[in-house]
Design an enzyme around this catalytic site. Structure first.
Site, PDB file in Angstrom:
ATOM      1  N   CYS A  50       0.707  -1.636   0.414  1.00  0.00           N
ATOM      2  CA  CYS A  50      -0.015   0.061  -0.186  1.00  0.00           C
ATOM      3  C   CYS A  50       0.737   0.886   0.133  1.00  0.00           C
ATOM      4  O   CYS A  50       1.853   1.216   0.914  1.00  0.00           O
ATOM      5  CB  CYS A  50      -0.545  -0.398   1.495  1.00  0.00           C
ATOM      6  N   CYS A  53       0.553   3.041   3.465  1.00  0.00           N
ATOM      7  CA  CYS A  53       0.733   2.853   5.065  1.00  0.00           C
ATOM      8  C   CYS A  53       1.792   3.983   5.049  1.00  0.00           C
ATOM      9  O   CYS A  53       3.039   3.236   4.563  1.00  0.00           O
ATOM     10  CB  CYS A  53       1.233   0.971   4.312  1.00  0.00           C
ATOM     11  N   HIS A 113      -4.475   0.026   8.202  1.00  0.00           N
ATOM     12  CA  HIS A 113      -4.997   0.023   6.300  1.00  0.00           C
ATOM     13  C   HIS A 113      -5.505  -0.395   6.140  1.00  0.00           C
ATOM     14  O   HIS A 113      -7.097  -0.657   6.188  1.00  0.00           O
ATOM     15  CB  HIS A 113      -3.990  -0.681   5.896  1.00  0.00           C
ATOM     16  N   ASN A 153     -13.476   9.831  -1.533  1.00  0.00           N
ATOM     17  CA  ASN A 153     -14.054   9.510  -2.791  1.00  0.00           C
ATOM     18  C   ASN A 153     -14.034   7.548  -1.569  1.00  0.00           C
ATOM     19  O   ASN A 153     -12.645   7.097  -0.882  1.00  0.00           O
ATOM     20  CB  ASN A 153     -12.920   8.679  -3.630  1.00  0.00           C
ATOM     21  N   SER A 161      -8.719   4.067  -4.985  1.00  0.00           N
ATOM     22  CA  SER A 161      -7.933   3.251  -5.074  1.00  0.00           C
ATOM     23  C   SER A 161      -6.960   3.000  -4.503  1.00  0.00           C
ATOM     24  O   SER A 161      -6.484   1.620  -5.392  1.00  0.00           O
ATOM     25  CB  SER A 161      -6.887   4.469  -6.113  1.00  0.00           C
ATOM     26  N   HIS A 164      -7.194   1.829   2.205  1.00  0.00           N
ATOM     27  CA  HIS A 164      -6.182   2.616   2.947  1.00  0.00           C
ATOM     28  C   HIS A 164      -7.036   3.624   3.242  1.00  0.00           C
ATOM     29  O   HIS A 164      -7.400   4.498   2.725  1.00  0.00           O
ATOM     30  CB  HIS A 164      -5.103   2.841   2.614  1.00  0.00           C
ATOM     31  N   GLN A 168      -8.718  13.436   0.017  1.00  0.00           N
ATOM     32  CA  GLN A 168      -8.130  14.299  -1.074  1.00  0.00           C
ATOM     33  C   GLN A 168      -8.389  16.027  -0.909  1.00  0.00           C
ATOM     34  O   GLN A 168      -9.701  15.811  -0.116  1.00  0.00           O
ATOM     35  CB  GLN A 168      -8.678  14.188  -2.842  1.00  0.00           C
TER      36      GLN A 168
HETATM   37  P1  H2U Z   1      -8.201   8.037  -4.670  1.00  0.00           P
HETATM   38  O1  H2U Z   1      -8.139   6.914  -3.946  1.00  0.00           O
HETATM   39  O2  H2U Z   1      -9.882   8.861  -4.142  1.00  0.00           O
HETATM   40  O3  H2U Z   1      -7.811   7.629  -6.291  1.00  0.00           O
HETATM   41  O4  H2U Z   1      -6.897   9.559  -3.919  1.00  0.00           O
HETATM   42  C1  H2U Z   1      -5.630   8.583  -4.368  1.00  0.00           C
HETATM   43  C2  H2U Z   1      -4.503   9.937  -4.201  1.00  0.00           C
HETATM   44  O5  H2U Z   1      -3.158   9.414  -4.041  1.00  0.00           O
HETATM   45  C3  H2U Z   1      -4.926  10.032  -6.142  1.00  0.00           C
HETATM   46  O6  H2U Z   1      -5.348  11.110  -6.327  1.00  0.00           O
HETATM   47  C4  H2U Z   1      -2.427   9.588  -4.859  1.00  0.00           C
HETATM   48  C5  H2U Z   1      -3.859   9.703  -6.226  1.00  0.00           C
HETATM   49  O7  H2U Z   1      -3.026  10.615  -7.668  1.00  0.00           O
HETATM   50  N1  H2U Z   1      -1.784   8.921  -5.431  1.00  0.00           N
HETATM   51  C6  H2U Z   1       0.222   9.489  -5.184  1.00  0.00           C
HETATM   52  O8  H2U Z   1       0.290  11.001  -4.594  1.00  0.00           O
HETATM   53  N2  H2U Z   1       0.872   8.598  -4.492  1.00  0.00           N
HETATM   54  C7  H2U Z   1       1.047   7.313  -5.477  1.00  0.00           C
HETATM   55  O9  H2U Z   1       2.255   6.933  -4.686  1.00  0.00           O
HETATM   56  C8  H2U Z   1       0.052   7.073  -5.948  1.00  0.00           C
HETATM   57  C9  H2U Z   1      -1.245   7.524  -6.011  1.00  0.00           C
END
Ligand code: H2U
Length: 349
Positions: A50, A53, A113, A153, A161, A164, A168
């Site tokens: 993750c 984490c 997580h 989200n 995505s 965890h 934003q």
């Molecule tokens: P979401 O799960 O709402 O997509 O938010 C996760 C955000 O984390 C996403 O905008 C960022 C993605 O751009 N991210 C990072 O900044 N660094 C990473 O290593 C992976 C994801």
């Protein structure tokens, strides 16, 4: 108290100046719900793969610290950057564009997580509220930033995505579309009535009570009259404050508490980790007081009938206007009757 029509009707959303078509006659019974234990989600306390984490590496090669409460970082894939070389275009009112600038950050709610706000005690959510306030204040104090949007989200169904717990922050050099509409509506109401629109709305709801889900001393959770999503919820503070930084200690504790209670009710509804997009609408950060603005949060969850059966905003909704069958009052009643003990915890005991 407004009479609730049993036949098809439209309801008005004075904050967004929008209508929703309500086809309550389509449901023979208000509840066609089905409760199922969804496939158990991964429950790893720490996931070595993750990127949120503690101690793990992110996409840009940065390593997360060994954090103990919340952790905030600049999004490695920001939608907005502090500078934009895009020109303003659109002479004659067509092919109009303007440069867009801003900053994007990510806030982790907990080093764990395997939890969500529903499973975090309010005492652990309180630092999340304080972090929201700090981020709003710090980003909003930049003269180049006009608005700070916090949003979460949750769930793959909403495009999240990573399970965890995180949200934003997008801070923008312009007031985005929906907050801009809310700004215009709230200002116009205040100029006409001398009071704030959301406060007047809350007063009406407290008088009627059929759309109230739950409340505490400082916050009320309700299904708004104009809800579009089946189990849409709005959180409204009892005292008018224009933004999260203006909340005093007790109001922050109460916000942490009601966030947890609403999340548990949501999870219990279909015995699943309830997906949603939620966000806070606070005043623009242009240095003005905005006495017409009352902070509020909105939850837009897609589920309709079970852990897998969702509402789609398609067809008439996409081409004409949003529509719903389940009434806001029935949705509020369903949420109201849920226990505030999480179903997973109830199963363990
Ligand atoms: P979401 O799960 O709402 O997509 O938010 C996760 C955000 O984390 C996403 O905008 C960022 C993605 O751009 N991210 C990072 O900044 N660094 C990473 O290593 C992976 C994801």
């Amino acid at each position: 108290m407004a009479e609730i029509p049993k036949s098809s009707h439209r309801r008005y959303n004075p904050l967004l100046d929008e209508w929703v078509l309500c086809s309550s006659h389509r449901l023979q019974r208000p509840w066609q719900g089905q409760v199922e234990d969804a496939v158990p989600e991964s429950r790893l306390r720490f996931d070595p793969s993750c990127y949120l984490c503690p101690g793990n590496a992110r996409a840009g090669g940065q390593k997360n610290p060994d954090y103990a409460t919340t952790f905030v970082f600049d999004n490695d894939f920001p939608a907005l950057l502090p500078e934009s070389a895009a020109p303003a275009t659109g002479e004659g009112g067509l092919l109009v564009s303007e440069p867009a600038t801003g900053r994007c950050r990510v806030i982790c709610f907990s080093p764990r997580h395997d939890v969500t706000l529903a499973e975090m005690p309010p005492a652990e959510i309180r630092p999340v509220v304080d972090t929201w306030a700090e981020e709003t204040e710090a980003l909003g104090s930049d003269p180049a930033i006009e608005y700070v949007q916090l949003f979460e989200n949750k769930g793959a169904m909403m495009g999240c995505s990573n399970p965890h717990p995180h949200c934003q922050v997008w801070a923008t050099g312009h007031v985005p579309l929906l907050p801009a509409r809310k700004l215009a509506s709230q200002r116009a109401w205040f100029e006409r009535h001398g009071r704030d629109l959301v406060g007047d709305y809350l007063e009406r709801e407290l008088g009627a009570s059929e759309r109230i889900v739950c409340r505490n001393e400082h916050w009320v959770a309700l299904v708004p009259w104009w809800a579009v999503w089946p189990f849409e919820v709005m959180l409204v503070p009892v005292r008018r404050v224009a933004d999260i930084p203006s909340l005093v200690g007790e109001e922050r504790d109460a916000l942490a508490e009601i966030l947890q209670r609403v999340s548990v009710r949501y999870d219990n509804l279909f015995r699943t980790s309830f997906p949603y997009s939620m966000g806070f609408h606070g005043r623009p950060t242009d240095g003005e007081d905005h006495p017409w603005w009352r902070l509020h949060a909105v939850y837009y969850p897609p589920l309709l009938r079970s852990a897998t059966v969702r509402k789609f905003l398609v067809g008439f909704e996409l081409t004409a206007e949003p529509q719903r069958d389940l009434t806001a009052e029935d949705a509020a009643a369903r949420l109201r009757e849920q226990s505030e003990t999480h179903y997973r915890q109830a199963r363990q005991t």
